[in-house]
Design an enzyme around this catalytic site. Structure first.
Site, PDB file in Angstrom:
ATOM      1  N   ASP A 229      30.094  33.171  39.667  1.00 65.38           N
ATOM      2  CA  ASP A 229      30.522  34.618  39.148  1.00 65.38           C
ATOM      3  C   ASP A 229      30.874  34.221  37.665  1.00 65.38           C
ATOM      4  O   ASP A 229      32.055  33.450  37.531  1.00 65.38           O
ATOM      5  CB  ASP A 229      31.878  34.840  40.111  1.00 65.38           C
ATOM      6  N   HIS A 322      22.728  43.120  42.063  1.00 64.06           N
ATOM      7  CA  HIS A 322      23.720  43.229  41.096  1.00 64.06           C
ATOM      8  C   HIS A 322      23.461  42.689  39.798  1.00 64.06           C
ATOM      9  O   HIS A 322      23.610  43.442  38.939  1.00 64.06           O
ATOM     10  CB  HIS A 322      25.109  42.328  41.637  1.00 64.06           C
TER      11      HIS A 322
END
Lengths: 429, 193
Positions: A229, A322
């Site tokens: 991330d 995403h």
């Protein structure tokens, strides 16, 4: 901005003093720590405890034209404290609070006890402690004279928001980060004690990353869903970093060196995520779980190929993945992310805990840089099935306190001084 | 840094001074470790620019009050604390203190009473700080007692305290007011031996 290790004589002396005081951090260990700039690269085959370099003596400078804790390489622990000013608190009250808290932050960041610190021994391990201060919209509109050119609007509502007031906007935010949780807890207590006459705590959002030394420094974090991330995060050494993050004075001199912080508390629905296979999880993000590489590439650093298709002509990176939805052609729609995982007990939830991400984003202009990206994601993002935003807030982070005092000033600088001064040209005395 | 750092004046220069300062630093650290309540065992190598908050009115003495602070209060009694550091070659005695926030101040020590409780009382002879040494003023120990506030002292405020020394000089110290829930020892005017 980097965080220079302090090799100066004062640091050495302080270390010596600590050793003499028998506080448990000996001269030898500290000297080793001061020399251990390249931490995290060594591996101990034996797994023996006690051979690691001690890094708790490392400090991040509090003083500077910009606040620490933004461009600082993320520390292992976060404690984000949201406070509301007590009724009737005035500009000059807030000014006094910021003097006190800035002094606490400066001392604790150097590994020194705060003034009137009742647990001074807990302050002796700075562990790269940073304390970063932010003002909420009500403070900017009501207590900053003429606003000094700064406007701070709440975020617009997003369709995916499930906001709870308990995690909502506050007047003040204290972002404490450090590589040692005891240090962070002590600093939080000290600052909250000194704020109590002016403000009360609404929420505390603690967060964590990998522990210091667990993996090579600079490794992209993983969130609780297992994803790498923050791959495309701007780095302080990038040429456009300053333009993305730091105010350059165009709003007025009082905010030059400031920035804006977006806090989003994003719950991960792990019970539902558990039911998804690895392929489905990778499809949702567009990256491989194993190494964070885009599904079209072989390494994390590689750019995703959004045009690539499979044998059947379908895009390899899904249209709702995403990373495709977050990506933009507009280089100005980027911002710095410095998020932390959270996990707190919550017997009412499956698994007995509430877990997710304390998403922290920093941008020179939230409306231009962050909001368009968040709009796209709210509109369509496969991850939305498993991610729920329960808290949201924005803050203006004033410029840093420029120094412990110069001959030109009569009091040491403190965070917020330029914004809280009665007029743009006159100093608050 | 200290909230009033730049109001200090630096009088110490040169290697000889530096050596003595390091000795003083060591002393502070040792005292801090023993007292476990001192907020200034910071190992500063330059007290004047790193925590000293002393301006001199007419003092030749090499005395500084490092990390001075006052317990904020709305009215009544309160007290001031810090570490007195004597960087000079001669002993210095603090005889008295005054401040514009109170009509009267006293130099206090904390002692055990006959029934075992802690109480504070005026310190006979003042605070003696031997050459090259330091003297901690802290809650539960010696302190500068503010007998009756003439106005509220709010957290974050600066309070100026003037120390009167045995050589006839005075010294202004700018102290930071902080909220503090301790330092509530009983006051007794009649000294305990």
């Amino acid at each position: 901005m980097t965080e220079p290790l302090r090799y100066d004589r004062r640091g050495i002396l302080r270390t010596g003093a600590v050793a003499l005081g028998g506080a448990g951090l000996g001269w030898t260990g500290s000297a080793a720590a001061l020399a251990a700039t390249d931490h995290g690269s060594g591996r101990s085959p034996s797994g023996a405890v006690g051979t690691e370099a001690v890094t708790g003596a490392e400090t991040v400078a509090f003083h500077g034209t910009r606040q620490a804790g933004v461009a600082t390489a993320p520390q292992a622990h976060l404690s984000l404290v949201g406070l509301d000013l007590r009724p009737g608190v005035t500009r000059s009250d807030l000014d006094r609070m910021m003097r006190l808290l800035s002094d606490d932050a400066a001392r604790l960041g150097e590994g020194r006890a705060a003034l009137a610190d009742t647990e001074p021994e807990l302050a002796t391990v700075p562990a790269r402690l940073t304390v970063t201060f932010g003002f909420g919209p009500r403070v900017v509109s009501d207590l900053v004279p003429g606003r000094h050119g700064v406007t701070l609007d709440p975020l617009p509502p997003f369709s995916t928001d499930r906001l709870q007031e308990a995690w909502g906007q506050t007047d003040i935010v204290l972002q404490l980060c450090g590589d040692d949780q005891v240090t962070v807890a002590h600093a939080r207590r000290m600052l909250v004690k000194d704020a109590r006459g002016f403000a009360e705590v609404r929420w505390v959002q603690d967060g964590f990353r990998r522990s210091r030394g667990s993996e090579t420094a600079g490794t992209t974090m993983r969130n609780v869903m297992g994803q790498v991330d923050g791959t495309t995060n701007p780095a302080p050494e990038d040429p456009d970093f300053d333009a993305l993050v730091w105010d350059d004075g165009t709003r007025g001199p009082a905010f030059a060196g400031g920035t804006f912080l977006v806090v989003r508390r994003i719950r991960a629905r792990m019970d539902a995520w558990d039911r998804v296979g690895r392929e489905g999880k990778e499809l949702a993000v567009g990256r491989r779980l194993a190494d964070g590489a885009p599904l079209t590439g072989s390494s994390e650093a590689e750019d995703p190929d959004f045009e690539a298709t499979d044998d059947l002509g379908f895009p390899i990176i899904d249209t709702a993945a995403h990373i495709r939805r977050a990506r933009t052609e507009d280089p100005g729609q980027r911002f710095l992310r410095r998020s932390y995982n959270y996990a707190v007990p919550d017997p009412s939830r499956p698994g007995g805990e509430d877990t997710g991400l304390v998403f922290l984003a920093y941008a020179r202009d939230v409306a231009k840089q962050f909001v368009p990206v968040q709009r796209r994601l709210a509109e369509l993002d496969r991850l939305n099935q498993w991610a729920t935003t329960t808290g949201s807030a924005v803050y203006a982070l004033p410029p840093g306190a420029t120094g412990p005092g110069t001959t030109a000033t009569t009091t040491p600088d403190y965070v917020g001084r330029t914004l809280l001064a009665p007029t743009p040209t006159r100093r608050q005395s | 840094m200290n909230l009033a750092t730049t109001r200090s004046t630096t009088r110490l220069t040169g290697p000889a001074r530096r050596t003595r300062l390091m000795a003083a630093t060591t002393a502070i650290a040792a005292i801090a470790a023993l007292a476990a309540g001192c907020s200034s065992g910071d190992g500063s190598d330059d007290a004047a620019s790193d925590g000293g908050a002393t301006t001199t009115s007419s003092t030749p003495a090499d005395l500084t009050l490092v990390d001075p602070w006052v317990k904020a209060a709305d009215s009544g009694m309160t007290a001031a604390f810090g570490t007195l550091v004597n960087e000079g070659d001669t002993d210095v005695t603090v005889l008295a203190a005054t401040s514009d926030v109170t009509p009267a101040m006293e130099l206090h020590e904390t002692v055990a009473t006959d029934d075992g409780a802690m109480a504070m009382q005026p310190k006979t002879g003042g605070f003696v700080i031997p050459a090259g040494e330091s003297h901690v003023l802290e809650p539960g120990g010696d302190h500068l007692m503010i007998m009756d506030l003439s106005r509220p002292v709010q957290p974050g405020e600066d309070v100026t305290i003037t120390l009167e020394l045995d050589d006839g000089s005075t010294m202004d110290v700018v102290s930071t007011a902080k909220e503090f829930s301790g330092a509530d020892e009983n006051y007794q005017a009649e000294p305990v031996d």
